[in-house]
Design an enzyme around this catalytic site. Structure first.
Site, PDB file in Angstrom:
ATOM      1  N   HIS A   4       4.979   6.412   2.133  1.00 53.91           N
ATOM      2  CA  HIS A   4       4.283   5.220   2.653  1.00 53.91           C
ATOM      3  C   HIS A   4       3.367   5.288   1.065  1.00 53.91           C
ATOM      4  O   HIS A   4       2.368   5.621   0.255  1.00 53.91           O
ATOM      5  CB  HIS A   4       4.249   5.435   4.074  1.00 53.91           C
ATOM      6  CG  HIS A   4       4.770   5.190   4.719  1.00 53.91           C
ATOM      7  ND1 HIS A   4       4.733   4.463   6.083  1.00 53.91           N
ATOM      8  CD2 HIS A   4       5.662   5.989   5.074  1.00 53.91           C
ATOM      9  CE1 HIS A   4       5.299   4.704   6.691  1.00 53.91           C
ATOM     10  NE2 HIS A   4       6.622   5.121   6.192  1.00 53.91           N
ATOM     11  N   GLU A   5       3.477   3.914   1.269  1.00 53.75           N
ATOM     12  CA  GLU A   5       2.995   2.857   0.221  1.00 53.75           C
ATOM     13  C   GLU A   5       3.260   3.617  -0.976  1.00 53.75           C
ATOM     14  O   GLU A   5       2.276   3.773  -2.374  1.00 53.75           O
ATOM     15  CB  GLU A   5       1.101   3.168   0.088  1.00 53.75           C
ATOM     16  CG  GLU A   5       0.533   2.868   1.075  1.00 53.75           C
ATOM     17  CD  GLU A   5       0.746   3.556   2.475  1.00 53.75           C
ATOM     18  OE1 GLU A   5       0.804   4.461   2.458  1.00 53.75           O
ATOM     19  OE2 GLU A   5       1.373   2.821   3.714  1.00 53.75           O
ATOM     20  N   GLU A  65       4.631  -2.074  11.385  1.00 49.47           N
ATOM     21  CA  GLU A  65       3.475  -1.105  11.278  1.00 49.47           C
ATOM     22  C   GLU A  65       2.381  -3.150  11.430  1.00 49.47           C
ATOM     23  O   GLU A  65       1.428  -2.706  12.260  1.00 49.47           O
ATOM     24  CB  GLU A  65       3.161  -0.251  10.694  1.00 49.47           C
ATOM     25  CG  GLU A  65       2.423  -0.613   9.458  1.00 49.47           C
ATOM     26  CD  GLU A  65       2.792   0.560   8.675  1.00 49.47           C
ATOM     27  OE1 GLU A  65       2.796   1.091   8.649  1.00 49.47           O
ATOM     28  OE2 GLU A  65       1.637   0.154   7.609  1.00 49.47           O
TER      29      GLU A  65
END
Ligand code: NOJ
Ligand code: CA
Length: 699
Positions: A480-481, A505
């Site tokens: 993630h990211e 999200e």
């Protein structure tokens, strides 16, 4: 006489015969690439059915210290070849991929000092890729790239689907506008999102950049095999429609440190007159290297549930105590009473997964450090081997194994990549010790080393070091990211998925994303690789403790369809067990849907409007279809002619209810069963912001 003289001259310059006007070209079906040196400056152009897609455009690099790789070149030689092979991915949307291209390599040299640069072009039936190669040479060993000069001179004021050129995040909703209107100061003004900010260059956008021309051509610009180099963004000239490569800088304000011999990533241009071809394109995967992992038997796509959404919606917390850490008289942490990753709750998810044949369970907030992780910009935030006192890892491991459930470890780094690198070995050994087969990483916040960006060269290297370390320990990775993907899942197939975009999200902690969002993502973010989008929200309104008005911008049926339209070999069933238990008939689709495929048919698609995809489960005769629409309702008739002729199947259609509407009535759905064959035409009615999911199994 003069003609012969020029011919001789060019023969001399090129070492062999080159085409008219010094233009070299290579073609595949409707796609044509041209290259020439224009007064020593390299230039390329791309045509589709004779129409200019990229008009003659500059190439090369500016190096630090005034040297440049943009001009004063001569062509020392060139060569072409055709490659036509077929390969099988470890997992994917199809089980066989044809890699068919015509390659043109140009060897360019400069004098004083004598230096060399090659450009390799690959021309496919659906577009072009090119990369720069710096061969091993005496006058160019270690060097610094100050800027990339590559341009994409577009032939018109195309419609574009873009997000701003932020160096740290790609979690933006898309703006649809003409090239002449691209300006992210305007986007910030129009937005009610707090997360939106003006990028350092207000005229820069990120790739993959999706475009549509006035005469109906679809063009996608991105890159492939981003290794040891910063991500490429595009600076937009609103008047000339010229895009210029803009590399994400490093902490000292240059772009990349390079050591020859070196290959840059491929710059990619996918083009077609059909939007469906863009989604079906394998050009980016084909430009990546084959798997560097030899034994891939441990790499397995899967679905998972997680101790996750409950924290996103404010029902529980990642942290065990409250900040600043509350201590009792005997020095022990005082629990806040809302910590989700406690043994009993984790067992509840394990039970739910086991009962519903969902292979994996993710747990976030299991390790110490969540009290002051975000916004503090500390170097040492988390321990990746120290559970909170109420997370009994021995017992959870035993329990999960007894139920045949695989656990997914969470390693949130809070942007402190240096600290994560120090802990990598112990973290992955710990996963091995407790039998965790996957890790979800995270890079929320500013990057340490300070001054580096999420999409700069240092971090691009970091994500790959993590994927390699995970592979050594037979751990699958979901990042993630990170920087957005560029097809590296072919080379490191344990790097299963990434977030690297605006996931579901955002419906939990912001006002969300518009209903068209999921019809754009496959044309943009997903061009480079799978996304951990976390679909499957069933309770679509009234879930947020922060804001009771908040709602997901889709219907329930559309949440089901996303399992097919948002491709990922790791697919989360993101909602709470109780919300699934409230709709066991609809949850059946999530239980059934596959995560690995033999075949994929993009049945219909238009970026920003709708997508319908059918996929055949790996080693099975089951098919799954997902159809989604934007804010407009939609009727569509799809032919099932891809089914085996003469065979009968039972289709279960999970459709929007008659009065479904993402805003006013999102949870209304209807389920119908029917017998179908390859001659069947299915009529689908999608609500506003709606969708349909269909499972088809042989009778
Ligand atoms: C952002 C990630 O996208 C999300 O999935 C995760 O729960 C939080 N960071 C905390 O790590
Ligand atoms: Ca995120």
């Amino acid at each position: 006489m003069k003609k012969i003289f020029t011919l001789l001259l060019s023969l001399f310059a090129a070492g062999h015969l080159i085409a008219q006007n010094n233009t070299l070209s290579a073609s595949m079906d409707k796609v044509k690439l041209e290259f020439k040196l224009n007064n020593g400056k390299p230039e390329y152009a791309v045509y589709y059915s004779g129409k200019p897609i990229i008009k003659p455009s500059a190439m090369g690099f500016k190096l630090a210290g005034n040297a440049s790789f943009t001009d004063s070149f001569s062509l020392s030689s060139s060569e072409t070849k055709t490659v036509d092979t077929t390969w099988s991915p470890v997992w994917g949307e199809v089980n066989r991929i044809r890699n068919h291209y015509r390659q043109l390599t140009v060897h360019l040299t400069q004098k004083n000092p004598a230096r060399a640069m090659d450009i390799v072009f690959r021309v496919f039936a659906d577009g072009v890729g090119f990369r720069y190669v710096f061969p091993k040479q005496h006058n160019l060993q270690y060097f610094v790239i100050a800027d990339e000069a590559t341009q994409f001179a577009l032939a018109g004021n195309h419609k574009t689907f873009w997000i701003p050129g932020d160096y740290d995040t790609n979690e933006y909703p898309y703006t649809t506008s003409k090239i002449s209107e691209i300006d992210n100061r305007q986007m910030v003004k129009n937005s009610t999102e707090i997360a939106v900010r003006v990028a350092p260059d207000a005229q820069a956008v990120q790739t993959p950049l999706m475009m549509k021309t006035a005469d109906g051509l679809y063009i996608n610009i991105h890159e492939a095999a981003l290794v040891d180099f910063p991500a490429m963004q595009l600076h937009v000239d609103n008047n000339s429609y010229k895009l210029t490569a803009s590399l994400v800088p490093n902490a000292v304000g240059t772009k990349a440190f390079v050591h020859a011999p070196f290959n840059t990533p491929w710059r990619t241009i996918v083009v077609s007159d059909k939007a469906t071809d863009i989604l079906a394109s394998k050009l980016i995967l084909n430009l990546n290297d084959p798997s560097k992992i030899e034994n891939t038997s441990w790499i397995k796509p899967m679905k998972f549930v997680g101790v996750w959404w409950e924290m996103q919606i404010g029902k529980g917390t990642w942290n065990y105590t409250d900040y600043p850490d509350s201590l009792s008289a005997d020095g022990k942490l005082i629990p806040n009473g809302k910590h989700s990753a406690n043994t009993a709750n984790v067992k509840h998810y394990i039970d739910f997964a086991a009962k519903n044949s969902i292979p994996g369970v993710l747990v976030e907030g299991w390790n110490i450090g969540w009290e002051d992780w975000f916004g503090f910009w500390k170097e040492n935030v988390f321990s990746f081997v120290t559970p909170y006192p109420d997370f009994d890892i021995e017992e959870i491991t035993r329990y999960a194994a007894s139920k045949g459930v695989k656990m997914i470890m969470h390693n949130e780094t809070s942007g402190s990549a240096t600290d994560y690198e120090r802990q990598l070995d112990t973290a992955y050994k710990y996963m091995n010790k407790y039998g965790y087969t996957s890790v979800k990483t995270g890079y929320v916040g500013k990057i340490i080393p300070r001054g580096e960006y999420h999409d700069g060269q240092w971090m691009v290297d970091h994500y790959l070091r993590v994927a390699q370390k995970a592979a050594e320990h037979h751990v699958m990775l979901d990042a993630h990211e990170p920087v957005r993907p560029t097809g590296l899942q072919r080379t490191y197939p344990n790097w299963m998925a990434s977030e690297a975009g605006r996931g579901n999200e955002y419906n939990a902690f912001t006002i969300g994303s518009p209903p068209e969002h999921e019809t754009i993502m496959p044309f943009t973010r997903l061009m480079g690789g799978p996304m951990d989008y976390t679909p499957g929200i069933f309770k679509l309104k009234g879930y947020s403790s922060a804001d009771p008005q908040r709602q997901v911008h889709t219907t329930l049926a559309k949440q089901l369809a996303l399992y097919v339209t948002m491709y990922s070999p790791l697919q989360m069933a993101a909602d709470l067990p109780e919300n699934y238990n409230a709709h066991p008939d609809a949850f059946q689709f999530i239980k059934d849907v596959a995560t690995d495929w033999d075949d994929t048919k993009i049945l219909e698609a238009e970026p920003g409007d709708y997508i319908t995809i059918a996929r055949k489960e790996k080693n099975s005769n089951n098919w799954f279809i997902g159809a989604i629409t934007d804010e407009n309702s939609r009727n569509s008739t799809i032919s099932l002619n891809f089914l085996d002729k003469g065979k009968k199947y039972v289709a279960t259609v999970y459709a929007d209810g008659a009065t479904a509407d993402w805003k006013s009535n999102p949870e209304s759905y209807q389920i119908k069963k029917m017998t179908v064959t390859s001659a069947t035409k299915l009529n689908l009615k999608l609500a506003k912001g709606g969708g349909a999911a269909i499972s088809i199994k042989p009778l």
